[in-house]
Motif scaffolding. Structure first.
Motif, PDB file in Angstrom:
ATOM      1  N   ILE A 189       0.839  -1.207   0.000  1.00  0.00           N
ATOM      2  CA  ILE A 189       0.000   0.000   0.000  1.00  0.00           C
ATOM      3  C   ILE A 189       0.871   1.253   0.000  1.00  0.00           C
ATOM      4  O   ILE A 189       0.421   2.337   0.353  1.00  0.00           O
ATOM      5  N   ASP A 190       2.124   1.117  -0.410  1.00  0.00           N
ATOM      6  CA  ASP A 190       3.088   2.210  -0.260  1.00  0.00           C
ATOM      7  C   ASP A 190       3.228   3.093  -1.499  1.00  0.00           C
ATOM      8  O   ASP A 190       4.041   4.012  -1.507  1.00  0.00           O
ATOM      9  N   LYS A 191       2.441   2.878  -2.536  1.00  0.00           N
ATOM     10  CA  LYS A 191       2.587   3.643  -3.770  1.00  0.00           C
ATOM     11  C   LYS A 191       1.348   4.481  -4.103  1.00  0.00           C
ATOM     12  O   LYS A 191       1.187   4.925  -5.235  1.00  0.00           O
ATOM     13  N   GLY A 192       0.488   4.710  -3.124  1.00  0.00           N
ATOM     14  CA  GLY A 192      -0.710   5.492  -3.391  1.00  0.00           C
ATOM     15  C   GLY A 192      -1.848   4.671  -3.951  1.00  0.00           C
ATOM     16  O   GLY A 192      -2.972   5.153  -4.081  1.00  0.00           O
ATOM     17  N   HIS A 193      -1.566   3.435  -4.301  1.00  0.00           N
ATOM     18  CA  HIS A 193      -2.610   2.521  -4.755  1.00  0.00           C
ATOM     19  C   HIS A 193      -2.250   1.119  -4.284  1.00  0.00           C
ATOM     20  O   HIS A 193      -1.072   0.788  -4.099  1.00  0.00           O
ATOM     21  N   ILE A 194      -3.243   0.303  -4.102  1.00  0.00           N
ATOM     22  CA  ILE A 194      -3.024  -1.062  -3.624  1.00  0.00           C
ATOM     23  C   ILE A 194      -2.555  -1.938  -4.778  1.00  0.00           C
ATOM     24  O   ILE A 194      -3.127  -1.900  -5.873  1.00  0.00           O
ATOM     25  N   HIS A 195      -1.525  -2.716  -4.541  1.00  0.00           N
ATOM     26  CA  HIS A 195      -1.040  -3.626  -5.570  1.00  0.00           C
ATOM     27  C   HIS A 195      -0.404  -4.844  -4.914  1.00  0.00           C
ATOM     28  O   HIS A 195       0.066  -4.778  -3.781  1.00  0.00           O
ATOM     29  N   THR A 196      -0.411  -5.946  -5.629  1.00  0.00           N
ATOM     30  CA  THR A 196       0.117  -7.204  -5.109  1.00  0.00           C
ATOM     31  C   THR A 196       1.191  -7.746  -6.039  1.00  0.00           C
ATOM     32  O   THR A 196       1.030  -7.755  -7.255  1.00  0.00           O
ATOM     33  N   HIS A 197       2.294  -8.185  -5.438  1.00  0.00           N
ATOM     34  CA  HIS A 197       3.388  -8.809  -6.181  1.00  0.00           C
ATOM     35  C   HIS A 197       3.290 -10.332  -6.059  1.00  0.00           C
ATOM     36  O   HIS A 197       3.029 -10.853  -4.963  1.00  0.00           O
ATOM     37  N   PHE A 198       3.521 -11.014  -7.162  1.00  0.00           N
ATOM     38  CA  PHE A 198       3.617 -12.465  -7.189  1.00  0.00           C
ATOM     39  C   PHE A 198       5.035 -12.826  -7.622  1.00  0.00           C
ATOM     40  O   PHE A 198       5.448 -12.475  -8.727  1.00  0.00           O
ATOM     41  N   ILE A 199       5.784 -13.491  -6.754  1.00  0.00           N
ATOM     42  CA  ILE A 199       7.107 -13.995  -7.121  1.00  0.00           C
ATOM     43  C   ILE A 199       6.969 -15.513  -7.263  1.00  0.00           C
ATOM     44  O   ILE A 199       6.750 -16.224  -6.284  1.00  0.00           O
ATOM     45  N   VAL A 200       7.076 -15.987  -8.493  1.00  0.00           N
ATOM     46  CA  VAL A 200       6.815 -17.395  -8.789  1.00  0.00           C
ATOM     47  C   VAL A 200       8.137 -18.114  -9.033  1.00  0.00           C
ATOM     48  O   VAL A 200       8.926 -17.717  -9.908  1.00  0.00           O
ATOM     49  N   ASN A 201       8.394 -19.141  -8.245  1.00  0.00           N
ATOM     50  CA  ASN A 201       9.575 -19.985  -8.463  1.00  0.00           C
ATOM     51  C   ASN A 201       9.449 -20.624  -9.843  1.00  0.00           C
ATOM     52  O   ASN A 201       8.486 -21.338 -10.120  1.00  0.00           O
ATOM     53  N   SER A 202      10.406 -20.355 -10.704  1.00  0.00           N
ATOM     54  CA  SER A 202      10.292 -20.832 -12.082  1.00  0.00           C
ATOM     55  C   SER A 202      10.539 -22.332 -12.212  1.00  0.00           C
ATOM     56  O   SER A 202      10.273 -22.913 -13.257  1.00  0.00           O
ATOM     57  N   VAL A 203      11.041 -22.969 -11.133  1.00  0.00           N
ATOM     58  CA  VAL A 203      11.279 -24.418 -11.171  1.00  0.00           C
ATOM     59  C   VAL A 203      10.117 -25.146 -10.511  1.00  0.00           C
ATOM     60  O   VAL A 203       9.796 -24.891  -9.354  1.00  0.00           O
ATOM     61  N   ASN A 204       9.485 -26.028 -11.241  1.00  0.00           N
ATOM     62  CA  ASN A 204       8.365 -26.807 -10.722  1.00  0.00           C
ATOM     63  C   ASN A 204       8.871 -27.867  -9.747  1.00  0.00           C
ATOM     64  O   ASN A 204       9.739 -28.674 -10.093  1.00  0.00           O
ATOM     65  N   TYR A 205       8.340 -27.841  -8.504  1.00  0.00           N
ATOM     66  CA  TYR A 205       8.846 -28.784  -7.506  1.00  0.00           C
ATOM     67  C   TYR A 205       8.346 -30.206  -7.738  1.00  0.00           C
ATOM     68  O   TYR A 205       8.846 -31.157  -7.130  1.00  0.00           O
ATOM     69  N   GLU A 206       7.374 -30.392  -8.630  1.00  0.00           N
ATOM     70  CA  GLU A 206       6.868 -31.737  -8.894  1.00  0.00           C
ATOM     71  C   GLU A 206       7.701 -32.469  -9.950  1.00  0.00           C
ATOM     72  O   GLU A 206       7.842 -33.686  -9.904  1.00  0.00           O
TER      73      GLU A 206
END
Length: 214
Positions: A189-206
Motif C-alpha cells: 500500500i506504499d505507492k498510493g494505490h493497492i497492488h500485489t506482487h507475485f514472485i513465482v519460483n520458475s522451477v516446478n517442484y513436482e
C-alpha cells in the motif's frame, strides 16, 4: 525449509541437507532445517519489545503488525548490519552445535529497527544458502529462477488491502500454469494505490521443469 516434494532422495555434499519420508506414499521430502528461523524473531520480541507487546495488548493488535510498521521505515541491508541467526547452534547447512549468533558491524548510529531488520535478513540469508544447495543439486543455477507478476488496483477503486490479498491468493490457487510452482504473495500500500506482487519460483517442484508461461 521444505524445497521439493520428489520421488527420489536428494543427497547434498557434506550432508548439509536431508530427506524425510513424505506423508504422501511414494514421495520424498528433501529438506534443509534451521534451528532459529522464526525463533530468532521471537527471541527479539521477548527480549526487546516489552513496550510494543503492551501496546499491542492495549490496542487489541498483533505485535507483528506494529513491528511491520517499524520495518517499513528501514532500508535493505539493515544499514550495514549483519545478523547470524545461530542462537541455539545450527542444523542446515552447517550442522554445528557450537555455532553462535552474532550482530556483525554494529555501530553507534544503528537504531533498534536496524537490529530488527537484520534479524529477518539474517534468517533469509541462511535460508538462501540452503536454497542454493538445492539449486545446485537440481542444476538450476543458471538462467532466471523466478518470474514476477503484479496485480494492481486504481487509486480510486474501493478495495481494502485484505480483500486485495485474498483476491491474489485465489488467483494464485486457480492459475493452472502455476501448479507445482511455489508462489510468494505480497500486497503493498506504499505507492498510493493497492497492488500485489507475485514472485513465482520458475522451477516446478513436482517435475523440475521451468515455467514457460509469461
Amino acid at each position: 525449509m521444505d524445497i521439493y516434494n520428489y520421488k527420489k532422495p536428494i543427497f547434498s555434499k557434506n550432508k548439509s541437507t536431508f530427506n524425510w519420508a513424505h506423508i504422501v506414499p511414494g514421495y520424498i521430502l528433501p529438506t534443509g532445517t534451521m534451528q532459529s528461523g522464526g525463533g530468532a524473531y521471537s527471541w527479539y520480541i521477548n527480549k526487546f519489545c516489552q513496550y510494543e507487546q503492551n501496546l499491542a495488548q492495549r490496542g487489541h493488535k498483533s505485535i507483528y503488525d506494529i513491528l511491520e510498521q517499524e520495518l517499513a521505515n528501514t532500508s535493505v541491508g539493515s544499514n550495514g548490519l549483519l545478523f547470524l541467526p545461530y542462537l541455539i547452534g545450527e542444523r542446515s547447512p552447517w550442522w554445528n552445535t557450537n555455532a553462535k549468533a552474532n550482530f556483525i558491524g554494529l555501530k553507534m548510529e544503528h537504531q533498534r529497527k536496524d537490529l530488527l531488520r537484520a534479524i529477518q535478513e539474517g534468517v533469509a540469508m541462511n535460508l538462501n544458502i540452503i536454497l542454493n544447495i538445492f539449486k545446485e543439486l537440481w542444476g538450476k543455477t543458471d538462467g532466471r529462477t523466478y518470474k514476477h507478476y503484479v496485480q494492481s488496483y486504481h487509486e480510486d477503486e474501493e478495495i481494502t488491502p485484505e480483500q486485495a490479498h485474498k483476491n491474489a491468493v485465489e488467483l494464485a490457487e486457480h492459475t493452472k500454469a502455476w501448479k507445482g510452482h511455489e508462489v510468494l504473495i505480497a500486497t503493498h500500500i506504499d505507492k498510493g494505490h493497492i497492488h500485489t506482487h507475485f514472485i513465482v519460483n520458475s522451477v516446478n517442484y513436482e517435475n523440475g521443469h521451468k515455467l514457460q508461461w509469461m
